[in-house]
Design an enzyme around this catalytic site. Structure first.
Site, mmCIF file in Angstrom:
data_model
loop_
_atom_site.group_PDB
_atom_site.id
_atom_site.type_symbol
_atom_site.label_atom_id
_atom_site.label_comp_id
_atom_site.label_asym_id
_atom_site.label_seq_id
_atom_site.Cartn_x
_atom_site.Cartn_y
_atom_site.Cartn_z
ATOM 1 N N LYS A 256 1.192 -1.039 0.088
ATOM 2 C CA LYS A 256 0.316 0.006 -0.227
ATOM 3 C C LYS A 256 0.823 1.047 -0.248
ATOM 4 O O LYS A 256 1.727 1.188 1.010
ATOM 5 C CB LYS A 256 -0.914 0.060 1.215
ATOM 6 C CG LYS A 256 -1.546 1.501 1.572
ATOM 7 C CD LYS A 256 -2.579 1.251 2.090
ATOM 8 C CE LYS A 256 -2.912 2.609 3.522
ATOM 9 N NZ LYS A 256 -3.617 2.889 4.024
ATOM 10 N N ASP A 261 -2.788 10.058 2.982
ATOM 11 C CA ASP A 261 -4.353 9.760 3.693
ATOM 12 C C ASP A 261 -4.836 11.132 4.322
ATOM 13 O O ASP A 261 -4.486 10.351 6.139
ATOM 14 C CB ASP A 261 -4.305 8.957 4.443
ATOM 15 C CG ASP A 261 -5.515 8.156 4.538
ATOM 16 O OD1 ASP A 261 -6.267 8.557 4.451
ATOM 17 O OD2 ASP A 261 -5.622 6.948 5.678
ATOM 18 N N LYS A 268 -10.174 12.906 7.803
ATOM 19 C CA LYS A 268 -9.188 13.012 9.674
ATOM 20 C C LYS A 268 -9.647 14.017 10.536
ATOM 21 O O LYS A 268 -9.842 15.388 9.691
ATOM 22 C CB LYS A 268 -8.318 12.412 9.279
ATOM 23 C CG LYS A 268 -7.890 10.865 8.335
ATOM 24 C CD LYS A 268 -6.404 10.896 8.659
ATOM 25 C CE LYS A 268 -6.296 9.048 7.908
ATOM 26 N NZ LYS A 268 -7.301 8.005 9.000
ATOM 27 N N ASP A 279 2.029 6.793 5.507
ATOM 28 C CA ASP A 279 0.671 5.726 5.034
ATOM 29 C C ASP A 279 1.145 5.184 3.730
ATOM 30 O O ASP A 279 0.290 4.158 3.326
ATOM 31 C CB ASP A 279 -0.742 6.757 4.743
ATOM 32 C CG ASP A 279 -1.820 5.415 5.013
ATOM 33 O OD1 ASP A 279 -1.377 4.287 5.513
ATOM 34 O OD2 ASP A 279 -2.793 5.703 4.442
ATOM 35 N N ARG A 342 -7.359 -0.482 1.253
ATOM 36 C CA ARG A 342 -7.977 -1.602 0.861
ATOM 37 C C ARG A 342 -8.373 -1.180 -0.712
ATOM 38 O O ARG A 342 -7.906 -2.385 -1.426
ATOM 39 C CB ARG A 342 -9.211 -2.395 1.781
ATOM 40 C CG ARG A 342 -10.674 -1.155 2.018
ATOM 41 C CD ARG A 342 -10.879 -1.868 3.142
ATOM 42 N NE ARG A 342 -10.914 -1.604 4.163
ATOM 43 C CZ ARG A 342 -11.356 -1.274 4.964
ATOM 44 N NH1 ARG A 342 -12.159 -2.445 5.634
ATOM 45 N NH2 ARG A 342 -10.590 -1.087 6.441
HETATM 46 N N1 BES Z 1 -4.050 4.669 6.890
HETATM 47 C C1 BES Z 1 -5.109 3.877 7.684
HETATM 48 C C2 BES Z 1 -4.479 3.644 9.392
HETATM 49 C C3 BES Z 1 -3.904 3.577 9.608
HETATM 50 C C4 BES Z 1 -4.130 4.604 11.389
HETATM 51 C C5 BES Z 1 -2.126 3.941 9.881
HETATM 52 C C6 BES Z 1 -3.160 5.374 12.332
HETATM 53 C C7 BES Z 1 -1.276 4.042 10.540
HETATM 54 C C8 BES Z 1 -1.718 4.546 11.584
HETATM 55 C C9 BES Z 1 -5.556 3.943 7.004
HETATM 56 O O1 BES Z 1 -6.159 4.210 5.743
HETATM 57 C C10 BES Z 1 -7.972 4.080 7.858
HETATM 58 O O2 BES Z 1 -7.920 5.612 7.726
HETATM 59 N N2 BES Z 1 -8.356 3.227 8.178
HETATM 60 C C11 BES Z 1 -8.913 3.993 8.999
HETATM 61 C C12 BES Z 1 -10.387 2.637 8.853
HETATM 62 C C13 BES Z 1 -12.370 2.786 9.386
HETATM 63 C C14 BES Z 1 -12.043 3.950 8.523
HETATM 64 C C15 BES Z 1 -12.641 1.658 8.238
HETATM 65 C C16 BES Z 1 -9.156 2.924 10.834
HETATM 66 O O3 BES Z 1 -8.133 2.544 11.210
HETATM 67 O O4 BES Z 1 -9.487 4.227 11.692
HETATM 68 ZN ZN ZN Z 2 -4.390 4.705 4.839
HETATM 69 MN MN MN Z 3 -7.828 5.845 5.671
#
Ligand code: BES
Ligand code: ZN
Ligand code: MN
Length: 492
Positions: A256, A261, A268, A279, A342
């Site tokens: 990935k 992000d 966010k 990311d 994903r």
């Molecule tokens: N890149 C993030 C996950 C992440 C969080 C990586 C903290 C490193 C540190 C991922 O794309 C994301 O935002 N995931 C969400 C998924 C949710 C929306 C189902 C998450 O983990 O909150």
């Molecule tokens: Zn991400």
């Molecule tokens: Mn994300």
């Protein structure tokens, strides 16, 4: 500028050079206080200081791999003597830890490690080099001109040590590449710059192709493109092939590579958003492993594929509720644009299987915050449809002291992805967030492909020092994957 490895030279023991050595001198003693000839020479020069130290109460508390400093020793030119405690039969981990401790103390001074007959001197050197990393690309100052001191290791078998160290230095090269990529800010490491840095790996003998948005559209990678469509940086997929083996099917590594992000329209919160520059950690590890394999000329076929995108909100960005079709043909209802990793991976994973019919596939991604809640920064989450491949990886990770912990998969989790209007949603509920993410990916894994998904959100980038890295990007996974290739995919 790429961070370069500290050069380490191995030469024969020369006890007459010890008194005149400038900078720091390091010697090894075992937990019983036994010394080699160099340590004995330092002891004599300092009128018994080393002996007094090993006879002291404090020495009993010193653990294997720890270093104690005697500052400004009399009778020597050096500014300090570093005493590394290592049992005769020490582990790889203890040797690396010792090297890392010496690197931290050294700063940019000369270091002479007079190791005599100490075992695993190459591993000590590896620990030293791996820990001697700083990301100072964006610090102003005259650092560029500041000469960094030389590291010399004197030992009883310098040629053998040099030979053992060479492939380990290739691992360090890959790990530093990963760290540099992961530490780089997103305005510097754009998708275009990332692809250019990967293209440059072709000088090592890797075959590198960069697929642009037109290519991706023709391949039908709509879910990947949907993530990047709000950004001014073009989405790309980079394919890196290392053909060091015979005609067997390759191992595929898929990463990935979200260079930043924001969450997209499902934006966010501001606090901590700056961390999302990491990311692309999965793609960074894939790049680092490919660099290591090419540098050490591994006798294996490995293909690395990375999806490079930026997840931004804009008038052209994907909306929550949009439905997009993946390369596989399945449709996805995008409930949350922040569950973007994903969507990138599913198309690249499908392409990897479609084109290469790999003998195994391992994807790496900073995929979920939930894996940090579950496993902290100690272990990556490992999800797999194949016990043999997964156990092989877990064993390699344990041998390299890189934490990984197996997590479950199952139909009940998959059911959480059901959509009213499409083949699936891109998120489950709040529960088991890391598992439903893995479950989403598994829908794009063919039954016959042995597969591991590694959720590295907690281990790719950390806020405190680790045994072999200062805070920031760790390079987690380069050592373990290199070892997995050596153990399971390499002809000998
Ligand atoms: N890149 C993030 C996950 C992440 C969080 C990586 C903290 C490193 C540190 C991922 O794309 C994301 O935002 N995931 C969400 C998924 C949710 C929306 C189902 C998450 O983990 O909150
Ligand atoms: Zn991400
Ligand atoms: Mn994300």
């Amino acid at each position: 500028m790429p961070t370069t490895l500290t050069p380490v030279s191995f030469t024969a023991t020369d006890i007459d050079a010890i008194a005149q050595a400038t900078g720091r001198v390091a010697v090894v003693v075992d937990p019983e206080g036994r010394m080699g000839q160099s340590a004995r020479r330092v002891n004599r020069l300092t009128k018994g200081a080393v002996k007094r130290f090993v006879d002291s109460d404090g020495f009993a508390k010193v653990k294997a791999g720890q270093v104690t400093t005697l500052a400004w020793p009399v009778g020597m030119e050096a500014q300090a003597v570093d005493i590394l405690c290592l049992p005769r039969a020490h582990s790889v981990e203890e040797a690396r830890k010792g090297g890392a401790a010496l690197a931290k103390l050294r700063g940019s001074k000369d270091l002479l490690l007079a190791a005599d007959g100490t075992r695993r001197v190459a591993e000590i050197a590896f620990g030293l080099v791996a820990r001697d990393y700083t990301f100072d690309d964006h610090k102003s100052g005259d650092d560029e001109n500041a000469a960094s001191g030389a590291v010399t290791i004197t030992c009883s078998q310098p040629e053998a040590a040099q030979e053992t160290a060479a492939p380990l230095m290739a691992v360090a090269e890959g790990m530093f590449f990963t760290r540099d990529l992961v530490n780089a800010p997103a305005n510097v490491l754009t998708t275009t710059e990332f692809a250019a840095q990967l293209k440059a790996l072709s000088s090592l003998g890797l075959k590198v192709e960069v697929l642009d948005e037109d290519d991706l559209a023709k391949l039908g990678m709509r879910t990947l493109l949907s993530v990047g469509q709000g950004s001014d940086s073009p989405s790309k997929v980079v394919v890196m092939q290392w053909n060091g083996g015979g005609d067997e099917a390759p191992l595929a590594l898929v990463g990935k590579g979200v260079v930043f992000d924001t969450g997209g329209i499902s934006l966010k919160p501001a606090g901590g958003m700056e961390d999302m520059t990491m990311d692309m950690g999965g793609a960074g590890v894939v790049a680092g492993v490919m660099k290591t394999l090419a540098t050490r000329k591994a006798k294996a076929n490995v293909v690395g594929l990375v999806g490079l995108v930026e997840n931004m909100p804009s008038g052209n960005a994907t909306r929550p509720g949009d439905v997009v079709k993946s390369m596989k043909g399945d449709t996805v209802e995008i409930i949350n644009t922040d569950a973007e990793g994903r969507l990138v991976l599913c198309d690249v994973m499908w392409y990897a299987q479609d084109r290469f019919a790999p003998a195994g596939m391992i994807d790496l991604a900073t995929l979920t915050g939930a894996i940090i809640i579950g496993l902290g920064h100690e272990n990556a989450g490992a999800f797999s449809n194949n016990d043999a491949l997964c156990n092989g990886f877990l064993k390699a990770a344990a041998a390299e002291n890189e934490g990984a912990w197996r997590m479950p998969l199952g139909q009940a989790y998959d059911d959480m992805l059901k959509s009213r209007i499409a083949d699936m949603k891109n998120i489950g509920g709040r529960a088991a967030g890391s598992v439903t993410a893995a479950q989403f990916l598994q829908r794009f894994v063919k039954d016959e492909t042995p597969w591991i998904h590694l959720d590295i959100a907690g281990v790719a980038f950390v806020k405190s020092d680790t045994p072999l890295a200062p805070k920031g990007a760790t390079g987690w996974g380069v050592m373990a994957l290199n070892r997995l290739v050596a153990d399971k995919f390499e002809a000998e």
